[in-house]
Scaffold this motif. Structure first.
Motif, PDB file in Angstrom:
ATOM      1  N   GLY A   1      58.593 101.355   4.100  1.00 47.33           N
ATOM      2  CA  GLY A   1      58.694 100.262   3.141  1.00 47.33           C
ATOM      3  C   GLY A   1      59.762  99.241   3.469  1.00 47.33           C
ATOM      4  O   GLY A   1      59.931  98.825   4.618  1.00 47.33           O
ATOM      5  N   ILE A   2      60.504  98.840   2.452  1.00 48.43           N
ATOM      6  CA  ILE A   2      61.536  97.814   2.608  1.00 48.43           C
ATOM      7  C   ILE A   2      62.623  98.288   3.566  1.00 48.43           C
ATOM      8  O   ILE A   2      63.111  97.515   4.395  1.00 48.43           O
ATOM      9  N   GLY A   3      62.994  99.559   3.487  1.00 50.73           N
ATOM     10  CA  GLY A   3      64.044 100.082   4.361  1.00 50.73           C
ATOM     11  C   GLY A   3      63.687  99.969   5.831  1.00 50.73           C
ATOM     12  O   GLY A   3      64.519  99.555   6.657  1.00 50.73           O
ATOM     13  N   SER A   4      62.463 100.338   6.183  1.00 48.28           N
ATOM     14  CA  SER A   4      62.064 100.261   7.595  1.00 48.28           C
ATOM     15  C   SER A   4      61.934  98.808   8.048  1.00 48.28           C
ATOM     16  O   SER A   4      62.244  98.477   9.198  1.00 48.28           O
ATOM     17  N   ALA A   5      61.492  97.921   7.149  1.00 49.42           N
ATOM     18  CA  ALA A   5      61.403  96.498   7.497  1.00 49.42           C
ATOM     19  C   ALA A   5      62.792  95.925   7.775  1.00 49.42           C
ATOM     20  O   ALA A   5      62.987  95.130   8.710  1.00 49.42           O
TER      21      ALA A   5
ATOM     22  N   GLU B   1      55.865  90.776   0.662  1.00 52.29           N
ATOM     23  CA  GLU B   1      55.836  91.679   1.802  1.00 52.29           C
ATOM     24  C   GLU B   1      57.238  92.214   2.087  1.00 52.29           C
ATOM     25  O   GLU B   1      58.227  91.515   1.881  1.00 52.29           O
ATOM     26  N   PRO B   2      57.333  93.465   2.590  1.00 53.23           N
ATOM     27  CA  PRO B   2      58.645  94.052   2.877  1.00 53.23           C
ATOM     28  C   PRO B   2      59.523  93.185   3.768  1.00 53.23           C
ATOM     29  O   PRO B   2      60.738  93.106   3.555  1.00 53.23           O
ATOM     30  N   LYS B   3      58.940  92.514   4.764  1.00 51.92           N
ATOM     31  CA  LYS B   3      59.749  91.720   5.674  1.00 51.92           C
ATOM     32  C   LYS B   3      60.427  90.556   4.965  1.00 51.92           C
ATOM     33  O   LYS B   3      61.505  90.101   5.386  1.00 51.92           O
ATOM     34  N   GLU B   4      59.826  90.071   3.881  1.00 51.49           N
ATOM     35  CA  GLU B   4      60.449  88.980   3.140  1.00 51.49           C
ATOM     36  C   GLU B   4      61.727  89.443   2.456  1.00 51.49           C
ATOM     37  O   GLU B   4      62.710  88.697   2.374  1.00 51.49           O
ATOM     38  N   VAL B   5      61.730  90.684   1.975  1.00 48.98           N
ATOM     39  CA  VAL B   5      62.957  91.255   1.422  1.00 48.98           C
ATOM     40  C   VAL B   5      63.980  91.457   2.539  1.00 48.98           C
ATOM     41  O   VAL B   5      65.177  91.216   2.372  1.00 48.98           O
ATOM     42  N   ALA B   6      63.489  91.884   3.706  1.00 46.94           N
ATOM     43  CA  ALA B   6      64.372  92.126   4.844  1.00 46.94           C
ATOM     44  C   ALA B   6      65.114  90.858   5.255  1.00 46.94           C
ATOM     45  O   ALA B   6      66.312  90.899   5.573  1.00 46.94           O
ATOM     46  N   TYR B   7      64.426  89.722   5.248  1.00 50.14           N
ATOM     47  CA  TYR B   7      65.082  88.466   5.628  1.00 50.14           C
ATOM     48  C   TYR B   7      66.172  88.081   4.623  1.00 50.14           C
ATOM     49  O   TYR B   7      67.213  87.520   5.002  1.00 50.14           O
ATOM     50  N   THR B   8      65.952  88.379   3.352  1.00 55.04           N
ATOM     51  CA  THR B   8      66.989  88.093   2.347  1.00 55.04           C
ATOM     52  C   THR B   8      68.194  88.999   2.564  1.00 55.04           C
ATOM     53  O   THR B   8      69.348  88.550   2.488  1.00 55.04           O
ATOM     54  N   ALA B   9      67.926  90.280   2.843  1.00 52.93           N
ATOM     55  CA  ALA B   9      69.021  91.217   3.133  1.00 52.93           C
ATOM     56  C   ALA B   9      69.771  90.799   4.396  1.00 52.93           C
ATOM     57  O   ALA B   9      71.003  90.911   4.468  1.00 52.93           O
ATOM     58  N   LEU B  10      69.033  90.306   5.389  1.00 50.27           N
ATOM     59  CA  LEU B  10      69.665  89.843   6.630  1.00 50.27           C
ATOM     60  C   LEU B  10      70.647  88.709   6.350  1.00 50.27           C
ATOM     61  O   LEU B  10      71.782  88.717   6.847  1.00 50.27           O
ATOM     62  N   PHE B  11      70.211  87.748   5.560  1.00 49.62           N
ATOM     63  CA  PHE B  11      71.101  86.629   5.232  1.00 49.62           C
ATOM     64  C   PHE B  11      72.363  87.121   4.531  1.00 49.62           C
ATOM     65  O   PHE B  11      73.482  86.765   4.911  1.00 49.62           O
TER      66      PHE B  11
END
Length: 259
Positions: free
Chosen positions: A18-22, A223-233
């Motif tokens: 899920g979000i963690g792996s993304a 999508e999980p990757k969209e959450v990942a990009y926010t976490a990245l920022f």
């Protein structure tokens, strides 16, 4: 990729799916070396091996129950010995617990709070000493829109997520002057394995998918990757003036008045 996390060491809990792996995938692509923590050790080890092979970043996997503070502390010590002190902690491990308040068992109540609220605190307390020693650290908690808006029939999950946002704000202020930033992200409906499983359990899965899309101004599910990009920022130094803040990302759904 831009390697926005080059030279950083990141710990991601709930990293197996899920979000963690993304988040793990994106962080590796952006230059971080990773420690992936999850109860699902097989999936976590497979992901770590693949990311290390594909990105040539150091990536280790550790089996962890985030409710076990002693185990979290031991893992962080192992990570510090192998990868160096963590620059970034992503608290993504969580579980859905939806029960009727009157029939809610003590076990389910404690399980909800232990995983979704105490777990992130355990991780934060484990990495803080090294972060404080260096006067540097970025922590991102994955909260939920349930921490802002109440959906009937989801108790006690929103209680834990409200608490996690409160934890984020409180500790973000507590350590702001010592180089530590603590923020959170509150996703709405995201197409994770658990969301897919719920949709497939509905009497008419495609009708439910369409109903959920129709509730969103953007007419699509996240999508999980969209959450990942926010976490990245938030985890990057680009966000160095953002602290003790929660970012809601639900496609605008929470801003609409529904009948």
């Amino acid at each position: 990729m831009s390697e926005r996390l080059k030279g950083k060491t990141a710990i991601v809990t709930g990293a197996a799916s899920g979000i963690g792996s993304a988040i793990a995938e994106l962080f590796a692509q952006e230059g971080a070396q990773l420690a992936l923590l999850d109860l699902n050790s097989a999936a976590c080890e497979s992901l770590a091996a693949r990311l290390q092979r594909e990105t040539e970043r150091q990536c280790i996997a550790l089996r962890v129950d985030v409710t076990d503070a002693a185990r979290i502390n031991a893992c962080v010590q192992e990570i510090e010995a192998g990868l160096g002190a963590a620059d970034i902690l992503i608290n993504c491990a969580g579980i859905n617990v939806f029960r009727d308040p009157l029939s809610l068992s003590e076990e389910d109540w404690q399980r909800c709070l232990s995983v979704n609220l105490r777990g992130p605190l355990n991780g934060i307390r484990a990495v803080l000493p090294a972060m404080l020693a260096r006067q540097y650290g970025n922590i991102v908690n994955i909260a939920s829109v349930h921490g802002h808006k109440i959906i009937p029939g989801t108790f006690p999950y929103p209680v834990a997520k409200h608490g996690l946002i409160g934890l984020t704000r409180s500790l973000g202020v507590e350590y702001a002057s010592q180089g530590i930033r603590i923020n959170s992200v509150s996703p709405g409906l995201i197409l994770t394995p658990s969301a897919e499983e719920w949709l497939e359990s509905c009497p008419d899965p495609e009708a439910e998918r369409q109903r959920q899309r129709d509730l969103l101004p953007c007419k699509r599910i996240g999508e999980p990757k969209e959450v990942a990009y926010t976490a990245l920022f938030l985890a990057s130094d680009e966000a160095r003036f953002i602290n003790a803040t929660d970012i809601v990302m639900d496609g605008g759904r929470s801003q609409i008045y529904h009948d």
